[in-house]
Scaffold this motif. Structure first.
Motif, short mmCIF file in Angstrom:
data_model
loop_
_atom_site.label_atom_id
_atom_site.label_comp_id
_atom_site.label_asym_id
_atom_site.label_seq_id
_atom_site.Cartn_x
_atom_site.Cartn_y
_atom_site.Cartn_z
N PHE A 50 0.94 -1.17 -0.08
CA PHE A 50 -0.06 0.10 -0.10
C PHE A 50 0.91 1.34 -0.18
CE2 PHE A 50 -3.67 -2.51 -0.23
CZ PHE A 50 -4.70 -1.77 -0.30
N ASN A 51 2.00 1.30 0.49
CA ASN A 51 2.91 2.40 0.49
C ASN A 51 3.35 2.41 -1.03
OD1 ASN A 51 3.29 3.53 2.92
ND2 ASN A 51 4.27 1.84 3.68
N PHE A 52 3.49 1.41 -1.76
CA PHE A 52 3.69 1.41 -3.23
C PHE A 52 2.44 1.95 -3.76
CE2 PHE A 52 3.34 -1.12 -7.23
CZ PHE A 52 4.28 -0.25 -8.12
N TYR A 53 1.29 1.60 -3.68
CA TYR A 53 0.12 1.91 -4.46
C TYR A 53 -0.13 3.53 -4.02
CZ TYR A 53 -0.63 -2.98 -4.91
OH TYR A 53 -0.60 -4.29 -5.40
N LYS A 54 0.23 3.81 -2.85
CA LYS A 54 0.21 5.32 -2.46
C LYS A 54 1.12 6.23 -3.48
CE LYS A 54 0.48 8.28 1.50
NZ LYS A 54 0.98 8.18 3.03
N SER A 55 2.26 5.50 -3.83
CA SER A 55 3.25 6.31 -4.42
C SER A 55 2.68 6.52 -5.96
CB SER A 55 4.64 5.66 -4.50
OG SER A 55 4.64 4.40 -5.47
N VAL A 56 2.05 5.39 -6.47
CA VAL A 56 1.48 5.42 -7.53
C VAL A 56 0.44 6.26 -7.91
CG1 VAL A 56 0.20 3.81 -9.31
CG2 VAL A 56 2.29 3.02 -8.07
N PHE A 57 -0.72 6.22 -6.90
CA PHE A 57 -1.84 7.01 -6.89
C PHE A 57 -2.00 8.35 -6.26
CE2 PHE A 57 -3.27 2.36 -7.65
CZ PHE A 57 -3.63 2.60 -9.09
N ASP A 60 -15.08 7.59 -6.20
CA ASP A 60 -15.48 6.97 -4.92
C ASP A 60 -14.68 5.32 -4.84
OD1 ASP A 60 -17.52 8.80 -4.26
OD2 ASP A 60 -18.98 7.84 -5.69
N SER A 61 -13.81 5.35 -5.77
CA SER A 61 -12.88 4.11 -5.41
C SER A 61 -11.98 4.18 -4.37
CB SER A 61 -12.20 4.03 -6.89
OG SER A 61 -12.88 4.05 -8.08
N ILE A 62 -12.17 3.01 -3.69
CA ILE A 62 -11.21 2.73 -2.47
C ILE A 62 -10.56 1.32 -2.66
CG2 ILE A 62 -10.88 2.49 0.01
CD1 ILE A 62 -13.56 4.28 0.22
N LEU A 63 -9.33 1.27 -2.59
CA LEU A 63 -8.50 0.15 -2.59
C LEU A 63 -8.17 -0.28 -1.04
CD1 LEU A 63 -7.03 -1.80 -4.34
CD2 LEU A 63 -5.07 -0.52 -4.19
N MET A 64 -8.58 -1.36 -0.71
CA MET A 64 -8.65 -1.85 0.62
C MET A 64 -7.46 -3.03 1.01
SD MET A 64 -12.05 -1.20 2.33
CE MET A 64 -13.30 -1.60 0.94
N ALA A 65 -7.20 -3.47 2.07
CA ALA A 65 -6.47 -4.75 2.07
C ALA A 65 -6.38 -5.34 3.57
CB ALA A 65 -5.40 -4.70 1.24
N SER A 66 -5.59 -6.38 3.77
CA SER A 66 -5.35 -6.79 5.09
C SER A 66 -4.27 -7.90 4.88
CB SER A 66 -6.34 -7.20 6.07
OG SER A 66 -6.98 -8.24 5.30
N ASP A 67 -3.47 -8.37 6.11
CA ASP A 67 -2.37 -9.50 6.06
C ASP A 67 -3.26 -10.54 6.51
OD1 ASP A 67 0.10 -8.34 4.96
OD2 ASP A 67 0.06 -7.27 6.74
N LEU A 77 0.10 5.41 -14.87
CA LEU A 77 0.04 4.47 -14.08
C LEU A 77 0.51 2.89 -14.28
CD1 LEU A 77 -3.73 5.20 -13.53
CD2 LEU A 77 -2.16 5.35 -11.88
N PHE A 78 0.38 2.74 -15.76
CA PHE A 78 0.74 1.39 -16.39
C PHE A 78 2.30 1.39 -16.26
CE2 PHE A 78 2.37 -1.73 -19.49
CZ PHE A 78 1.73 -2.77 -19.33
N ASP A 79 3.25 2.12 -16.43
CA ASP A 79 4.53 2.32 -16.17
C ASP A 79 4.87 2.13 -14.59
OD1 ASP A 79 5.06 2.74 -18.94
OD2 ASP A 79 5.49 4.90 -18.61
N ALA A 80 4.08 2.66 -13.76
CA ALA A 80 4.61 2.79 -12.38
C ALA A 80 4.08 1.37 -11.77
CB ALA A 80 3.67 3.70 -11.68
N LEU A 81 2.99 0.82 -12.09
CA LEU A 81 2.54 -0.71 -11.65
C LEU A 81 3.25 -1.69 -12.30
CD1 LEU A 81 -1.31 0.07 -11.89
CD2 LEU A 81 -0.14 -0.08 -9.77
N SER A 82 3.69 -1.53 -13.46
CA SER A 82 4.51 -2.74 -14.00
C SER A 82 5.96 -2.54 -13.47
CB SER A 82 4.53 -2.51 -15.52
OG SER A 82 4.90 -1.42 -16.00
N ASN A 83 6.59 -1.34 -13.12
CA ASN A 83 7.81 -1.18 -12.66
C ASN A 83 7.99 -2.32 -11.42
OD1 ASN A 83 10.37 -0.36 -12.17
ND2 ASN A 83 9.78 1.26 -10.81
N GLY A 84 8.97 -3.12 -11.60
CA GLY A 84 9.44 -4.18 -10.74
C GLY A 84 8.50 -5.49 -10.96
#
Length: 140
Positions: free
Chosen positions: A18-25, A63-70, A100-107
């Motif tokens: 989510f720190n990665f997704y925060k850097s993307v979005f 209204d989109s929210i990305l959510m998660a847990s371990d 977005l595509f470049d950031a998400l595919s990086n790595g």
């Protein structure tokens, strides 16, 4: 009207993802809670599990929210990374689609390069470095 949100599970990497997704979005977390934040400090869980993410949420536009847990292995949770889930994003324009595509595919791994398709969209798919599959789909 209902709101669609995507919920992801990780095996101890939810915070890093989510720190990665925060850097993307961009934006800020609405919620970031750990197992140790539960009533009783999560004392029923192992020491390592108490530092896992209980819930994280990140607004990613409108209204989109990305959510998660371990997951919690001590209670029998097992994570199986599959190929049956993609998160589809419809960006506002071509420059955002490319960013977005470049950031998400990086790595990660590009499955289908971001290209203009016969159905009239700019489209591409990738799997990010955390094993999450993404589709970028911009109708042209």
């Amino acid at each position: 009207m209902a709101t669609l949100s995507t919920y992801l599970n990780f095996d101890g990497t939810a915070e890093a993802a989510f720190n990665f997704y925060k850097s993307v979005f961009g934006g800020e977390f609405q919620t970031l809670q750990y197992i140790k934040d539960m009533p009783g400090g999560g004392s029923n869980f192992t020491e390592a599990e108490r530092s896992r993410v209980m819930h994280v949420s990140l607004p990613i536009g409108g209204d989109s929210i990305l959510m998660a847990s371990d997951i919690l292995p001590s209670v029998g949770h097992r994570l199986t990374v599959g190929n049956n889930t993609h998160i589809n994003i419809t960006p506002k324009d071509e420059s955002e689609a490319k960013r977005l595509f470049d950031a998400l595919s990086n790595g990660g791994q590009i499955t289908m390069p971001l290209e203009k398709m016969f159905w009239g969209s700019l489209f591409g798919t990738c799997t990010d470095k955390f094993g999450i599959q993404w589709m970028i789909n911009l109708p042209l």
